[in-house]
Design a protein around this motif. Sequence first.
Motif, PDB file in Angstrom:
ATOM      1  N   GLY A  42       0.780  -1.224   0.000  1.00 40.37           N
ATOM      2  CA  GLY A  42       0.000   0.000   0.000  1.00 40.37           C
ATOM      3  C   GLY A  42       0.814   1.278   0.000  1.00 40.37           C
ATOM      4  N   LYS A  43       2.137   1.151  -0.121  1.00 39.93           N
ATOM      5  CA  LYS A  43       2.992   2.330  -0.097  1.00 39.93           C
ATOM      6  C   LYS A  43       3.814   2.435  -1.365  1.00 39.93           C
ATOM      7  CE  LYS A  43       3.473   2.666   4.931  1.00 39.93           C
ATOM      8  NZ  LYS A  43       4.446   2.812   6.052  1.00 39.93           N
ATOM      9  N   ALA A  44       4.303   3.623  -1.626  1.00 40.79           N
ATOM     10  CA  ALA A  44       5.159   3.834  -2.792  1.00 40.79           C
ATOM     11  C   ALA A  44       6.540   3.242  -2.539  1.00 40.79           C
ATOM     12  CB  ALA A  44       5.273   5.325  -3.092  1.00 40.79           C
ATOM     13  N   ARG A  45       7.230   2.938  -3.606  1.00 44.03           N
ATOM     14  CA  ARG A  45       8.600   2.448  -3.470  1.00 44.03           C
ATOM     15  C   ARG A  45       9.479   3.568  -2.940  1.00 44.03           C
ATOM     16  NH1 ARG A  45      10.678  -0.286  -8.746  1.00 44.03           N
ATOM     17  NH2 ARG A  45      10.577   1.862  -9.504  1.00 44.03           N
ATOM     18  N   GLU A  46      10.367   3.233  -2.027  1.00 38.22           N
ATOM     19  CA  GLU A  46      11.224   4.246  -1.432  1.00 38.22           C
ATOM     20  C   GLU A  46      12.690   3.841  -1.500  1.00 38.22           C
ATOM     21  OE1 GLU A  46      10.451   4.844   2.735  1.00 38.22           O
ATOM     22  OE2 GLU A  46      10.878   2.767   3.266  1.00 38.22           O
ATOM     23  N   PHE A  47      13.520   4.848  -1.525  1.00 38.30           N
ATOM     24  CA  PHE A  47      14.969   4.676  -1.560  1.00 38.30           C
ATOM     25  C   PHE A  47      15.463   4.164  -0.216  1.00 38.30           C
ATOM     26  CE2 PHE A  47      19.282   5.514  -2.686  1.00 38.30           C
ATOM     27  CZ  PHE A  47      19.876   6.105  -1.582  1.00 38.30           C
ATOM     28  N   VAL A  48      16.378   3.180  -0.257  1.00 41.06           N
ATOM     29  CA  VAL A  48      16.986   2.649   0.959  1.00 41.06           C
ATOM     30  C   VAL A  48      18.440   3.083   1.053  1.00 41.06           C
ATOM     31  CG1 VAL A  48      17.671   0.537   2.169  1.00 41.06           C
ATOM     32  CG2 VAL A  48      15.433   0.664   1.035  1.00 41.06           C
ATOM     33  N   GLY A  49      19.200   2.856  -0.016  1.00 37.41           N
ATOM     34  CA  GLY A  49      20.600   3.231  -0.004  1.00 37.41           C
ATOM     35  C   GLY A  49      21.223   3.000  -1.366  1.00 37.41           C
ATOM     36  N   ALA A  50      22.451   3.477  -1.533  1.00 34.88           N
ATOM     37  CA  ALA A  50      23.141   3.344  -2.812  1.00 34.88           C
ATOM     38  C   ALA A  50      24.637   3.306  -2.600  1.00 34.88           C
ATOM     39  CB  ALA A  50      22.769   4.487  -3.748  1.00 34.88           C
ATOM     40  N   ARG A  51      25.331   2.752  -3.591  1.00 31.64           N
ATOM     41  CA  ARG A  51      26.789   2.684  -3.559  1.00 31.64           C
ATOM     42  C   ARG A  51      27.317   3.127  -4.900  1.00 31.64           C
ATOM     43  NH1 ARG A  51      30.623  -0.351  -0.490  1.00 31.64           N
ATOM     44  NH2 ARG A  51      32.556  -0.694  -1.636  1.00 31.64           N
ATOM     45  N   ARG A  52      28.251   4.065  -4.891  1.00 37.01           N
ATOM     46  CA  ARG A  52      28.833   4.597  -6.115  1.00 37.01           C
ATOM     47  C   ARG A  52      29.986   3.723  -6.554  1.00 37.01           C
ATOM     48  NH1 ARG A  52      29.628  10.769  -5.698  1.00 37.01           N
ATOM     49  NH2 ARG A  52      31.234  10.193  -4.188  1.00 37.01           N
ATOM     50  N   TRP A  53      30.040   3.440  -7.858  1.00 37.88           N
ATOM     51  CA  TRP A  53      31.051   2.504  -8.339  1.00 37.88           C
ATOM     52  C   TRP A  53      32.450   3.084  -8.263  1.00 37.88           C
ATOM     53  CZ3 TRP A  53      34.646   2.838 -12.237  1.00 37.88           C
ATOM     54  CH2 TRP A  53      34.572   3.976 -13.046  1.00 37.88           C
ATOM     55  N   SER A  54      32.586   4.404  -8.468  1.00 39.61           N
ATOM     56  CA  SER A  54      33.908   4.997  -8.648  1.00 39.61           C
ATOM     57  C   SER A  54      34.749   4.999  -7.374  1.00 39.61           C
ATOM     58  CB  SER A  54      33.773   6.420  -9.187  1.00 39.61           C
ATOM     59  OG  SER A  54      33.009   7.207  -8.301  1.00 39.61           O
ATOM     60  N   ASP A  55      34.111   5.232  -6.236  1.00 36.77           N
ATOM     61  CA  ASP A  55      34.876   5.343  -5.011  1.00 36.77           C
ATOM     62  C   ASP A  55      34.299   4.554  -3.855  1.00 36.77           C
ATOM     63  OD1 ASP A  55      33.664   8.744  -4.250  1.00 36.77           O
ATOM     64  OD2 ASP A  55      32.638   6.826  -4.484  1.00 36.77           O
ATOM     65  N   GLY A  56      33.203   3.819  -4.119  1.00 42.40           N
ATOM     66  CA  GLY A  56      32.591   3.033  -3.064  1.00 42.40           C
ATOM     67  C   GLY A  56      31.802   3.844  -2.063  1.00 42.40           C
ATOM     68  N   ASN A  57      31.622   5.124  -2.340  1.00 45.02           N
ATOM     69  CA  ASN A  57      30.869   5.955  -1.413  1.00 45.02           C
ATOM     70  C   ASN A  57      29.420   5.462  -1.311  1.00 45.02           C
ATOM     71  OD1 ASN A  57      30.711   8.120   0.373  1.00 45.02           O
ATOM     72  ND2 ASN A  57      29.826   9.456  -1.180  1.00 45.02           N
ATOM     73  N   THR A  58      28.857   5.566  -0.126  1.00 45.11           N
ATOM     74  CA  THR A  58      27.476   5.110   0.088  1.00 45.11           C
ATOM     75  C   THR A  58      26.640   6.209   0.730  1.00 45.11           C
ATOM     76  OG1 THR A  58      28.121   4.154   2.215  1.00 45.11           O
ATOM     77  CG2 THR A  58      28.072   2.666   0.319  1.00 45.11           C
ATOM     78  N   ASN A  59      25.341   6.127   0.533  1.00 36.99           N
ATOM     79  CA  ASN A  59      24.412   6.981   1.272  1.00 36.99           C
ATOM     80  C   ASN A  59      23.147   6.185   1.549  1.00 36.99           C
ATOM     81  OD1 ASN A  59      22.071   7.973  -0.657  1.00 36.99           O
ATOM     82  ND2 ASN A  59      23.945   8.030  -1.851  1.00 36.99           N
ATOM     83  N   TYR A  60      22.468   6.559   2.609  1.00 33.98           N
ATOM     84  CA  TYR A  60      21.329   5.795   3.087  1.00 33.98           C
ATOM     85  C   TYR A  60      20.172   6.713   3.455  1.00 33.98           C
ATOM     86  CZ  TYR A  60      24.913   2.214   3.580  1.00 33.98           C
ATOM     87  OH  TYR A  60      25.940   1.326   3.331  1.00 33.98           O
ATOM     88  N   ALA A  61      18.977   6.162   3.377  1.00 34.12           N
ATOM     89  CA  ALA A  61      17.809   6.867   3.876  1.00 34.12           C
ATOM     90  C   ALA A  61      17.936   7.032   5.386  1.00 34.12           C
ATOM     91  CB  ALA A  61      16.539   6.092   3.540  1.00 34.12           C
ATOM     92  N   ASP A  62      17.400   8.104   5.906  1.00 29.18           N
ATOM     93  CA  ASP A  62      17.488   8.360   7.344  1.00 29.18           C
ATOM     94  C   ASP A  62      16.888   7.217   8.156  1.00 29.18           C
ATOM     95  OD1 ASP A  62      16.917  11.969   7.142  1.00 29.18           O
ATOM     96  OD2 ASP A  62      18.736  10.776   6.918  1.00 29.18           O
ATOM     97  N   SER A  63      15.868   6.578   7.617  1.00 29.62           N
ATOM     98  CA  SER A  63      15.167   5.529   8.352  1.00 29.62           C
ATOM     99  C   SER A  63      16.016   4.277   8.572  1.00 29.62           C
ATOM    100  CB  SER A  63      13.875   5.151   7.624  1.00 29.62           C
ATOM    101  OG  SER A  63      14.161   4.703   6.305  1.00 29.62           O
ATOM    102  N   VAL A  64      17.066   4.110   7.778  1.00 30.03           N
ATOM    103  CA  VAL A  64      17.899   2.905   7.909  1.00 30.03           C
ATOM    104  C   VAL A  64      19.339   3.233   8.268  1.00 30.03           C
ATOM    105  CG1 VAL A  64      16.435   1.758   6.204  1.00 30.03           C
ATOM    106  CG2 VAL A  64      18.613   2.755   5.483  1.00 30.03           C
ATOM    107  N   LYS A  65      19.676   4.492   8.310  1.00 28.94           N
ATOM    108  CA  LYS A  65      21.059   4.897   8.574  1.00 28.94           C
ATOM    109  C   LYS A  65      21.533   4.356   9.915  1.00 28.94           C
ATOM    110  CE  LYS A  65      21.754   8.837   6.797  1.00 28.94           C
ATOM    111  NZ  LYS A  65      21.752  10.287   6.533  1.00 28.94           N
ATOM    112  N   GLY A  66      22.720   3.772   9.905  1.00 34.02           N
ATOM    113  CA  GLY A  66      23.268   3.185  11.116  1.00 34.02           C
ATOM    114  C   GLY A  66      22.848   1.743  11.338  1.00 34.02           C
ATOM    115  N   ARG A  67      21.873   1.278  10.580  1.00 33.40           N
ATOM    116  CA  ARG A  67      21.409  -0.110  10.721  1.00 33.40           C
ATOM    117  C   ARG A  67      21.687  -0.952   9.468  1.00 33.40           C
ATOM    118  NH1 ARG A  67      16.117  -1.177  11.159  1.00 33.40           N
ATOM    119  NH2 ARG A  67      15.450   0.664   9.976  1.00 33.40           N
TER     120      ARG A  67
END
Length: 122
Positions: A42-67
């Motif tokens: 019943g909900k829209a698809r949401e972003f969880v996290g991503a990893r950049r190929w060039s340097d391995g940098n990652t970012n996460y949604a606030d709801s999952v950050k740290g977990r």
Amino acid sequence: QVHLVESGGGLVQAGGSLRVSCAASGRTFDVLDMGWFRQAPGKAREFVGARRWSDGNTNYADSVKGRFTISRDWAKNTVYLQMNSLKPEDTAVYFCAAGPPGTYSSRQYNYWGQGTQVTVSS
């Protein structure tokens, strides 16, 4: 063309851990930005996290950050989403996605897997 296949979903109790995998084939894996998304009933698809190929940098949604943590095994052409301290609200179908360099920022992914169900019981 890139083909993505997720695996590793299942049922886990709240507070537990689970790792889902995304195996990639087709286009050269090492020049792809990779992302994870989820969609609860019943909900829209949401972003969880991503990893950049060039340097391995990652970012996460606030709801999952740290977990949640995204990692990559170059030899196996596989990306992982390690999920710790799971909560019932993490219950969803989890999708991996891939795109050319730049997708990490744009989040306009070209390729998608079929999804894997993760259910967290309270």
